[in-house]
Design a protein around this motif. Structure first.
Motif, PDB file in Angstrom:
ATOM      1  N   LYS A  92      25.765 -44.953  49.779  1.00  0.00           N
ATOM      2  CA  LYS A  92      25.883 -44.858  51.237  1.00  0.00           C
ATOM      3  C   LYS A  92      24.577 -44.371  51.864  1.00  0.00           C
ATOM      4  O   LYS A  92      24.269 -44.702  53.009  1.00  0.00           O
ATOM      5  N   ALA A  93      23.789 -43.625  51.120  1.00  0.00           N
ATOM      6  CA  ALA A  93      22.492 -43.155  51.615  1.00  0.00           C
ATOM      7  C   ALA A  93      21.555 -44.322  51.923  1.00  0.00           C
ATOM      8  O   ALA A  93      20.591 -44.163  52.671  1.00  0.00           O
ATOM      9  N   PHE A  94      21.838 -45.491  51.383  1.00  0.00           N
ATOM     10  CA  PHE A  94      21.002 -46.673  51.615  1.00  0.00           C
ATOM     11  C   PHE A  94      21.551 -47.564  52.729  1.00  0.00           C
ATOM     12  O   PHE A  94      21.018 -48.634  52.996  1.00  0.00           O
ATOM     13  N   GLU A  95      22.604 -47.114  53.381  1.00  0.00           N
ATOM     14  CA  GLU A  95      23.194 -47.867  54.476  1.00  0.00           C
ATOM     15  C   GLU A  95      22.179 -47.998  55.617  1.00  0.00           C
ATOM     16  O   GLU A  95      21.431 -47.081  55.910  1.00  0.00           O
ATOM     17  N   GLY A  96      22.163 -49.146  56.246  1.00  0.00           N
ATOM     18  CA  GLY A  96      21.274 -49.350  57.382  1.00  0.00           C
ATOM     19  C   GLY A  96      19.937 -49.969  57.027  1.00  0.00           C
ATOM     20  O   GLY A  96      19.125 -50.236  57.909  1.00  0.00           O
ATOM     21  N   ILE A  97      19.696 -50.200  55.763  1.00  0.00           N
ATOM     22  CA  ILE A  97      18.447 -50.851  55.364  1.00  0.00           C
ATOM     23  C   ILE A  97      18.532 -52.327  55.727  1.00  0.00           C
ATOM     24  O   ILE A  97      19.555 -52.981  55.501  1.00  0.00           O
ATOM     25  N   THR A  98      17.458 -52.843  56.304  1.00  0.00           N
ATOM     26  CA  THR A  98      17.435 -54.262  56.655  1.00  0.00           C
ATOM     27  C   THR A  98      16.123 -54.904  56.212  1.00  0.00           C
ATOM     28  O   THR A  98      15.075 -54.258  56.187  1.00  0.00           O
ATOM     29  N   PRO A 114      11.622 -48.872  56.104  1.00  0.00           N
ATOM     30  CA  PRO A 114      11.010 -47.914  55.165  1.00  0.00           C
ATOM     31  C   PRO A 114      12.070 -46.995  54.556  1.00  0.00           C
ATOM     32  O   PRO A 114      13.080 -46.683  55.190  1.00  0.00           O
ATOM     33  N   LEU A 115      11.818 -46.559  53.342  1.00  0.00           N
ATOM     34  CA  LEU A 115      12.739 -45.638  52.671  1.00  0.00           C
ATOM     35  C   LEU A 115      12.566 -44.219  53.208  1.00  0.00           C
ATOM     36  O   LEU A 115      11.446 -43.774  53.462  1.00  0.00           O
ATOM     37  N   SER A 116      13.682 -43.518  53.322  1.00  0.00           N
ATOM     38  CA  SER A 116      13.630 -42.098  53.674  1.00  0.00           C
ATOM     39  C   SER A 116      13.268 -41.305  52.418  1.00  0.00           C
ATOM     40  O   SER A 116      13.299 -41.835  51.297  1.00  0.00           O
ATOM     41  N   LEU A 132       9.435 -51.084  43.516  1.00  0.00           N
ATOM     42  CA  LEU A 132      10.410 -52.170  43.370  1.00  0.00           C
ATOM     43  C   LEU A 132      11.010 -52.526  44.716  1.00  0.00           C
ATOM     44  O   LEU A 132      11.185 -53.697  45.054  1.00  0.00           O
ATOM     45  N   TYR A 133      11.326 -51.509  45.494  1.00  0.00           N
ATOM     46  CA  TYR A 133      11.895 -51.710  46.819  1.00  0.00           C
ATOM     47  C   TYR A 133      10.862 -52.348  47.747  1.00  0.00           C
ATOM     48  O   TYR A 133      11.157 -53.308  48.446  1.00  0.00           O
TER      49      TYR A 133
END
Length: 141
Positions: A92-98, A114-116, A132-133
């Motif tokens: 869920k911490a990765f929710e909102g990534i586009t 960008p990653l938090s 990787l991301y």
């Protein structure tokens, strides 16, 4: 008899894992009748359970080794920390990534959220490099 009791007590753990897939991940009931469908669905659910279990195991072991805890996994209480995060909270911490891809006449524009710091830390705990991301944004033609 002792072995039977021990196995019976462990049964709830197995049921909990499949409950996670069916209920928490909103997998709708599936009615299959063909043997190949039943076998395929069983393999798919087993793979899902193994993935969730592995994520939890690796992250929890990493936190335990360093005697650390994750802050920020509980949106209802951002100060709360945990050293035993669930896979659901981690994911869920990765929710909102586009990933936005715009195709223009002569080139393609790509933008990746960008990653938090929390997301980077989760990837690090899983033994994954955030490169990787970032490579998701790079597109070669």
């Amino acid at each position: 008899m002792e072995d039977a009791v021990r196995l019976y007590r462990q049964e709830c753990r197995i049921e909990r894992l499949f409950d996670r897939l069916k209920n928490r991940l909103n997998i709708a009931p599936m009615y299959v009748t063909e043997p190949d469908q039943v076998k395929g669905l069983n393999h798919l659910l087993t793979l899902g359970v193994r993935t969730l279990t592995r994520i939890e195991f690796v992250v929890r072991r990493s936190l335990e080794r360093e005697k650390k805890a994750f802050p920020g996994l509980h949106p209802e209480n951002i100060r709360k920390t945990t050293n035993r995060p669930t896979s659901e909270r981690l994911l869920k911490a990765f929710e909102g990534i586009t990933l936005t891809i715009i195709h223009l006449k002569d080139h393609i524009i790509r933008h990746l959220t960008p990653l938090s710091e929390l997301q980077k830390e989760i990837l690090n705990r899983l033994g994954l490099d955030d490169v990787l991301y970032q490579n998701l944004e790079i597109h070669h033609y």
